[in-house]
Scaffold this motif. Sequence first.
Motif, PDB file in Angstrom:
ATOM      1  N   GLU A  14      60.345  35.499   9.601  1.00  0.00           N
ATOM      2  CA  GLU A  14      59.802  34.623   8.554  1.00  0.00           C
ATOM      3  C   GLU A  14      60.845  33.716   7.905  1.00  0.00           C
ATOM      4  OE1 GLU A  14      59.793  37.625   4.721  1.00  0.00           O
ATOM      5  OE2 GLU A  14      58.041  37.602   6.012  1.00  0.00           O
ATOM      6  N   ASP A  15      62.125  34.059   8.011  1.00  0.00           N
ATOM      7  CA  ASP A  15      63.176  33.211   7.443  1.00  0.00           C
ATOM      8  C   ASP A  15      63.777  32.252   8.472  1.00  0.00           C
ATOM      9  OD1 ASP A  15      63.036  34.390   4.860  1.00  0.00           O
ATOM     10  OD2 ASP A  15      64.234  36.078   5.584  1.00  0.00           O
ATOM     11  N   ILE A  16      63.892  32.687   9.725  1.00  0.00           N
ATOM     12  CA  ILE A  16      64.512  31.877  10.772  1.00  0.00           C
ATOM     13  C   ILE A  16      63.531  30.871  11.366  1.00  0.00           C
ATOM     14  CG2 ILE A  16      65.631  31.962  13.047  1.00  0.00           C
ATOM     15  CD1 ILE A  16      66.649  34.801  12.204  1.00  0.00           C
ATOM     16  N   SER A  17      62.314  31.302  11.615  1.00  0.00           N
ATOM     17  CA  SER A  17      61.312  30.461  12.275  1.00  0.00           C
ATOM     18  C   SER A  17      61.065  29.115  11.578  1.00  0.00           C
ATOM     19  CB  SER A  17      60.003  31.229  12.433  1.00  0.00           C
ATOM     20  OG  SER A  17      59.048  30.446  13.086  1.00  0.00           O
ATOM     21  N   PRO A  18      60.980  29.059  10.244  1.00  0.00           N
ATOM     22  CA  PRO A  18      60.763  27.750   9.617  1.00  0.00           C
ATOM     23  C   PRO A  18      61.908  26.759   9.869  1.00  0.00           C
ATOM     24  CG  PRO A  18      60.286  29.503   8.053  1.00  0.00           C
ATOM     25  CD  PRO A  18      60.914  30.147   9.259  1.00  0.00           C
ATOM     26  N   LEU A  19      63.098  27.271  10.170  1.00  0.00           N
ATOM     27  CA  LEU A  19      64.257  26.396  10.378  1.00  0.00           C
ATOM     28  C   LEU A  19      64.440  25.974  11.840  1.00  0.00           C
ATOM     29  CD1 LEU A  19      66.715  28.328   8.048  1.00  0.00           C
ATOM     30  CD2 LEU A  19      65.557  26.161   7.553  1.00  0.00           C
ATOM     31  N   VAL A  20      64.040  26.824  12.777  1.00  0.00           N
ATOM     32  CA  VAL A  20      64.260  26.499  14.196  1.00  0.00           C
ATOM     33  C   VAL A  20      62.971  26.457  15.021  1.00  0.00           C
ATOM     34  CG1 VAL A  20      66.615  27.393  14.200  1.00  0.00           C
ATOM     35  CG2 VAL A  20      64.747  28.871  14.928  1.00  0.00           C
ATOM     36  N   GLY A  21      61.873  26.942  14.474  1.00  0.00           N
ATOM     37  CA  GLY A  21      60.618  26.959  15.234  1.00  0.00           C
ATOM     38  C   GLY A  21      60.793  27.776  16.502  1.00  0.00           C
ATOM     39  N   ASP A  22      60.421  27.188  17.635  1.00  0.00           N
ATOM     40  CA  ASP A  22      60.587  27.869  18.920  1.00  0.00           C
ATOM     41  C   ASP A  22      61.743  27.272  19.724  1.00  0.00           C
ATOM     42  OD1 ASP A  22      59.473  25.449  19.638  1.00  0.00           O
ATOM     43  OD2 ASP A  22      57.890  26.320  20.877  1.00  0.00           O
ATOM     44  N   ARG A  23      62.677  26.608  19.040  1.00  0.00           N
ATOM     45  CA  ARG A  23      63.826  25.980  19.718  1.00  0.00           C
ATOM     46  C   ARG A  23      64.923  27.019  19.982  1.00  0.00           C
ATOM     47  NH1 ARG A  23      62.305  22.440  15.759  1.00  0.00           N
ATOM     48  NH2 ARG A  23      64.085  22.996  14.456  1.00  0.00           N
ATOM     49  N   VAL A  24      64.590  27.988  20.822  1.00  0.00           N
ATOM     50  CA  VAL A  24      65.496  29.056  21.246  1.00  0.00           C
ATOM     51  C   VAL A  24      65.484  29.026  22.767  1.00  0.00           C
ATOM     52  CG1 VAL A  24      65.969  31.535  21.174  1.00  0.00           C
ATOM     53  CG2 VAL A  24      64.901  30.412  19.202  1.00  0.00           C
ATOM     54  N   TYR A  25      66.640  28.714  23.380  1.00  0.00           N
ATOM     55  CA  TYR A  25      66.686  28.435  24.820  1.00  0.00           C
ATOM     56  C   TYR A  25      67.776  29.236  25.523  1.00  0.00           C
ATOM     57  CZ  TYR A  25      64.472  24.311  22.795  1.00  0.00           C
ATOM     58  OH  TYR A  25      63.681  23.474  22.059  1.00  0.00           O
TER      59      TYR A  25
END
Length: 136
Positions: A14-25
């Motif tokens: 809930e804290d990380i997702s608003p900052l990066v969304g699904d931009r994890v590669y």
Amino acid sequence: MTGQVIFHALTQDEDISPLVGDRVYPNRPPQSVLTSDGPVGTFILYKTQSSSSTKTQDGSSHLKEILYLAIVGSDQDEVFQVSDLISKKLHFYEGTVEDTTIEFMTLEEQEDDYYSEAELPMRGLTFNVLSTISKN
């Protein structure tokens, strides 16, 4: 395997997702992330630096890995904020996705650098990971 668990842990937080969304590669970002105007927000790259596995009698595998995460973006403060959140989330993390269970994960090293492909601020995090992959 481990990448699926990391992707899930970071994109569902809930804290990380608003900052990066699904931009994890894994390894490199897609070209759509690095535009001529700069990156489309802060993103995370992950890769396994080394790995060793041991098969068990029941057919599952125990895996030891050194996992490297790079947090990259145009806003250095946000890069540092995201990396701090990730450090807190993944240090001593345990979690399961499909057949992979991270049993134990510890942060070993943190370094500030620049992402050379786009001259962007970056913070690298190195983790030791112990996981189990269940037999199919």
